[in-house]
Motif scaffolding. Structure first.
Motif, PDB file in Angstrom:
ATOM      1  N   ASP A 178       0.841  -1.121   0.194  1.00  0.00           N
ATOM      2  CA  ASP A 178      -0.074   0.034   0.002  1.00  0.00           C
ATOM      3  C   ASP A 178       0.909   1.366  -0.204  1.00  0.00           C
ATOM      4  O   ASP A 178       0.496   2.244  -0.796  1.00  0.00           O
ATOM      5  N   GLN A 179       1.936   1.280   0.772  1.00  0.00           N
ATOM      6  CA  GLN A 179       2.679   2.387   0.925  1.00  0.00           C
ATOM      7  C   GLN A 179       3.746   2.643  -0.546  1.00  0.00           C
ATOM      8  O   GLN A 179       3.785   3.907  -1.175  1.00  0.00           O
ATOM      9  N   GLY A 180       3.709   1.323  -1.061  1.00  0.00           N
ATOM     10  CA  GLY A 180       4.459   1.622  -2.493  1.00  0.00           C
ATOM     11  C   GLY A 180       3.567   1.953  -3.523  1.00  0.00           C
ATOM     12  O   GLY A 180       4.065   2.937  -4.185  1.00  0.00           O
ATOM     13  N   VAL A 181       2.217   1.809  -3.512  1.00  0.00           N
ATOM     14  CA  VAL A 181       1.342   2.203  -4.342  1.00  0.00           C
ATOM     15  C   VAL A 181       1.244   3.730  -4.104  1.00  0.00           C
ATOM     16  O   VAL A 181       1.300   4.712  -5.123  1.00  0.00           O
ATOM     17  N   LYS A 182       1.151   4.196  -2.802  1.00  0.00           N
ATOM     18  CA  LYS A 182       1.019   5.565  -2.475  1.00  0.00           C
ATOM     19  C   LYS A 182       2.159   6.458  -3.080  1.00  0.00           C
ATOM     20  O   LYS A 182       2.203   7.680  -3.636  1.00  0.00           O
ATOM     21  N   LEU A 183       3.279   5.868  -2.775  1.00  0.00           N
ATOM     22  CA  LEU A 183       4.700   6.549  -3.444  1.00  0.00           C
ATOM     23  C   LEU A 183       4.602   6.655  -4.670  1.00  0.00           C
ATOM     24  O   LEU A 183       5.010   7.797  -5.413  1.00  0.00           O
ATOM     25  N   ALA A 184       4.086   5.625  -5.508  1.00  0.00           N
ATOM     26  CA  ALA A 184       4.094   5.651  -6.907  1.00  0.00           C
ATOM     27  C   ALA A 184       3.341   6.565  -7.444  1.00  0.00           C
ATOM     28  O   ALA A 184       3.422   7.349  -8.526  1.00  0.00           O
ATOM     29  N   LEU A 185       2.096   6.916  -6.856  1.00  0.00           N
ATOM     30  CA  LEU A 185       0.755   7.583  -7.128  1.00  0.00           C
ATOM     31  C   LEU A 185       1.339   9.180  -6.890  1.00  0.00           C
ATOM     32  O   LEU A 185       1.119  10.047  -7.731  1.00  0.00           O
ATOM     33  N   HIS A 186       2.055   9.269  -6.006  1.00  0.00           N
ATOM     34  CA  HIS A 186       2.580  10.718  -5.600  1.00  0.00           C
ATOM     35  C   HIS A 186       3.461  11.104  -6.454  1.00  0.00           C
ATOM     36  O   HIS A 186       3.778  12.349  -7.104  1.00  0.00           O
ATOM     37  N   ASP A 187       4.507  10.297  -7.056  1.00  0.00           N
ATOM     38  CA  ASP A 187       5.336  10.409  -7.731  1.00  0.00           C
ATOM     39  C   ASP A 187       4.964  10.720  -9.389  1.00  0.00           C
ATOM     40  O   ASP A 187       5.503  11.820  -9.932  1.00  0.00           O
ATOM     41  N   ALA A 188       3.911   9.931  -9.647  1.00  0.00           N
ATOM     42  CA  ALA A 188       3.317   9.934 -11.021  1.00  0.00           C
ATOM     43  C   ALA A 188       2.501  11.655 -11.051  1.00  0.00           C
ATOM     44  O   ALA A 188       2.599  12.240 -11.981  1.00  0.00           O
ATOM     45  N   ALA A 189       1.849  11.896  -9.899  1.00  0.00           N
ATOM     46  CA  ALA A 189       1.043  13.145  -9.843  1.00  0.00           C
ATOM     47  C   ALA A 189       1.997  14.315  -9.704  1.00  0.00           C
ATOM     48  O   ALA A 189       1.532  15.495  -9.918  1.00  0.00           O
ATOM     49  N   GLY A 190       3.424  14.261  -9.560  1.00  0.00           N
ATOM     50  CA  GLY A 190       4.365  15.204  -9.410  1.00  0.00           C
ATOM     51  C   GLY A 190       4.336  15.814  -8.342  1.00  0.00           C
ATOM     52  O   GLY A 190       4.813  17.055  -8.119  1.00  0.00           O
TER      53      GLY A 190
END
Length: 788
Positions: free
Chosen positions: A154-166
């Motif tokens: 879940d934390q990995g998904v959150k990190l990736a979404l934040h990164d994709a959102a800039g």
């Protein structure tokens, strides 16, 4: 855990539609708007300014597509990960409930102890309660581990979404805006969770290598990144490629310095991170599982496996493996800083000493856990180390000992360290040491024989006004890795820890038996068959416990060899090849070599106790399986009695030899050993073979302490030289036979067989047969152990 995961696929579909919408807008904008500024009709400064704005807008449409598709990809990846991880937790709870446990909202398992109430007066009640409590802890631990894996993902998904959102930190966002950026869609959005996490892990590595201090939050996130992606090949190869082989070694050394010297309060965190790096190396270099035409896995070390591996090396999938092996080989003898070695001595020889690249690598590999390394990778790395040290036997030498709880974690002997890692894969260890191949035989001979490997890795110095070189010496933990590898290779199970209970002995594959046979022969006879040495008593100290457990696992074979029973063993002279019946196999070494190696192992008191109790239990099992009637001439009962006498005669002689050679005749010490090991039906030493119910009842009733026989044999040893009297210590053999006779309802207190029981005569014949074989075996021992 109760969330509806289908919403993730719905959201992913929606984001794909958003991306498609941006694609349509981009097309319309390019043809109907941007084209106006570039069609040559509109001219001048206003047209130029409009062209810049139109290009910027078009770029945003492209970036919007990239970001939207990244979101969709991340959500679909999350759906796949959560589906597996959540199902794992749910399956655990279902399995726990089937076993009679309830799981509360916090994931703790509870057993209904009322179910045990009716058995409160049962002698095993307390043990049943203890077992239930332990099961509660095991289920709770497993569920907690599963939930943690879900949270990590879940934390990995959150990190990736934040990164994709800039989404950036306050300072990053501030500087972007100051230089005209920071707004609009993220044209660099990445739709791969593992790739984003690999970049994040590399960021922490850069900070550490730059000497920056990490906060507790940073360390916690770095641990999560490594833990969550330990088995992901893309993450592992991306991270390691960004570090490079030398960067990985330097990072690992730096982390060890922090863990053991510079930031010890966070030791556990740093070691978890190094374990994660090790796990990533294992994952990144993992060789695929090769299978035969019937879909059966090919075992490392076989010709079929080697052929498949050679074919794989010509595929792109092997590029990482081959490059990293070559690069690590080139770095293996390079020198690096590591405080455990460099700060071992403040002044003089050894002050500031450097370590070698392979020492750093072996240390890192030992720190890993989880699925582990491919046997092929460990074998290749170990072979490369051996090739390097053959050119310079002092390659790994350092001043000072690196063993024990303080600095035993450092693999100053990288070959031994790599063998320890290999022992975690028993089939791999078997394949590596199997003498059926020329390579396996060469390895085993090199590691075991006197003329083989130089195990002296400690530099020594004497003081004669100035420091002068003294002969090198072995470290105190020498051969620990080799002992573990041999135990795994010969038994097929991971090496046991001291005090860990073992299972039933055997069965053994032909490859396992070949390693066992060759190990015994090399330790005793050496590698030159034309000039055998017969020095099996000199088993190196740190091989004794592991080899003792291996010998106990082959108790069926060794029992028959010592008793000279069964044509397939060829005892006493032995045979050149193992016996094999299909997939089952065993050893056929000579009785003399076996007894000498058992004597060498028995210099370790606990190993001697293990071997003694193993054979004692096996003797009871053979008696328990004897037919109901004694047969013609009582042969069917006399045979197991004869075997028991021969084997226990050998064991008593070995014990007596240990007392006089290594205890200076101190009888009391063997009594201490026996008191430690002896426990009616228990197995306090480890790995005492399991026996059937009938034999177990005999063991429960047989309270005779075998140390009495050993001490009796030892006391008589000096008198027995140059005589034929080797009956001392036979009482323990009689005790086993008597206990068995009582289990067959023979009245052993009837000195004259007044009841006329035909089995009474058979019992007496068994005792006579056992005494004769006992005496003969003791005589053999005197010759084999050079008493005369």
């Amino acid at each position: 855990m109760t969330a509806n995961l289908d919403v993730l696929t719905t959201a992913a579909k929606d984001w794909h539609e958003v991306a498609d919408g941006f694609d349509e807008l981009e097309t319309h904008y390019r043809t109907r708007v941007e084209g106006v500024a570039n069609d040559g009709v509109w001219l001048g400064l206003s047209a130029e300014a409009a062209a810049v704005r139109f290009a910027t807008t078009l770029k945003e449409f492209k970036a919007g597509q990239t970001q939207a598709r990244a979101f969709a990809s991340i959500l679909l990846d999350a759906y796949g990960q959560f589906g597996v991880l959540v199902k794992n937790v749910r399956d655990l709870t279902v399995d726990a409930k089937k076993k009679g446990f309830t799981i509360d909202a916090e994931g703790r398992a509870h057993y209904d102890f009322d179910k045990l109430a009716p058995y409160r007066n049962d002698p095993d009640y307390d043990k049943a309660v203890q077992d239930a409590h332990k099961a509660e802890e095991d289920w709770t631990r497993s569920i907690k581990r599963g939930v943690k894996a879900v949270d990590d993902a879940d934390q990995g998904v959150k990190l990736a979404l934040h990164d994709a959102a800039g989404i950036k930190s306050f300072f990053e966002d501030f500087f972007d805006r100051a230089f005209g950026g920071g707004e609009g869609f993220n044209e660099n959005a990445v739709g791969d969770i593992e790739l984003v996490e690999a970049r994040e892990a590399k960021k922490y590595a850069n900070l550490v290598m730059a000497g920056k201090n990490l906060t507790k939050e940073d360390l916690a996130e770095w641990q999560r990144l490594m833990r969550d992606n330990a088995g992901d090949k893309q993450f592992s190869q991306t991270l390691l490629n960004s570090l490079g082989p030398e960067g990985m070694l330097k990072l690992s050394n730096k982390i060890n310095d922090l863990a053991y010297f510079d930031d010890v309060q966070e030791k556990r965190s740093y070691l978890n991170i190094n374990a994660g790096i090790s796990n990533s190396l294992a994952t990144a270099t993992r060789v695929p599982e090769f299978k035969d035409d019937q879909g059966r896995p090919l075992r490392y070390g076989t010709d079929a496996y080697q052929k498949a591996f050679n074919n794989w090396k010509h595929t792109p999938d092997s590029d990482f493996y081959l490059k990293w092996r070559q690069d690590l080989r080139e770095l293996g003898d390079d020198t690096y800083d590591l405080k455990v070695a460099g700060e071992k001595f403040a002044v003089g020889k050894g002050a500031g000493q450097d370590i070698r690249g392979y020492q750093s690598l072996a240390t890192l590999m030992q720190q890993g856990h989880g699925e582990g390394y491919s046997a092929q990778f460990i074998a290749d790395i170990t072979d490369d180390m051996i090739a390097m040290e053959k050119n310079d036997p002092d390659m790994w030498d350092l001043r000072g000992s690196f063993s024990g709880k303080d600095d035993g974690w450092f693999a100053n002997d990288p070959v031994d360290g790599a063998l320890s890692v290999l022992s975690r894969d028993p089939d791999g260890a078997t394949g590596y040491l199997d003498p059926a191949s020329a390579q396996g035989k060469e390895r085993l001979h090199y590691l075991l024989s006197d003329g083989g490997r130089d195990w002296d890795v400690v530099d020594n110095y004497d003081y004669r006004k100035v420091e002068v070189s003294a002969p090198d010496s072995e470290d105190t933990d020498n051969r620990n890795g080799l002992a573990r590898a041999i135990e795994a290779a010969t038994t097929g199970h991971a090496p046991l820890r001291e005090g860990e209970p073992g299972g039933a002995p055997g069965p053994h594959t032909p490859a396992q038996a070949r390693v066992m046979q060759e190990t015994i022969n090399v330790l005793d006879m050496g590698t030159d068959k034309e000039n055998p040495k017969a020095h099996g008593e000199n088993v190196p100290d740190n091989l004794r416990k592991g080899l003792g457990r291996s010998l106990a696992d082959y108790v069926e074979d060794t029992h028959h060899i010592l008793a000279e029973r069964g044509p397939k063993y060829g005892s006493p002279s032995g045979m050149d090849v193992i016996w094999a019946e299909g997939d089952d196999a065993g050893i056929t070494v000579g009785k003399d070599s076996l007894m000498r190696v058992m004597r060498g192992v028995s210099a370790d008191d606990q190993s001697y106790s293990l071997l003694y109790d193993s054979h004692r239990h096996y003797a009871m099992q053979e008696l328990a399986e004897a037919p109901k009637t004694s047969g013609e001439g009582h042969e069917s009962w006399k045979n197991p009695a004869s075997d028991a006498g021969a084997v226990l005669g050998a064991m008593n002689s070995i014990g007596a030899d240990v007392i006089y050679d290594e205890r200076d005749g101190k009888i009391g010490e063997i009594n201490d050993t026996a008191r430690y090991a002896y426990h009616v039906a228990g197995a306090p030493v480890t790995a005492i073979p399991l026996v059937g119910d009938s034999a177990q009842r005999m063991i429960d009733a047989a309270t005779y302490e075998w140390s009495k026989d050993v001490t009796s044999a030892a006391e008589a040893k000096s008198k027995e030289q140059n005589t034929d009297n080797y009956t001392s210590g036979v009482n323990g053999t009689y005790a086993i036979i008597d206990q068995w006779a009582e289990s067959r309802r023979v009245d052993i207190r009837d000195d004259e067989n007044r009841s006329g029981d035909p089995n009474w005569d058979a019992w007496q014949a068994m005792r006579r047969e056992a005494k004769q074989s006992y005496t003969s075996s003791r005589s053999d021992a005197a010759a084999y152990l050079d008493w005369d």
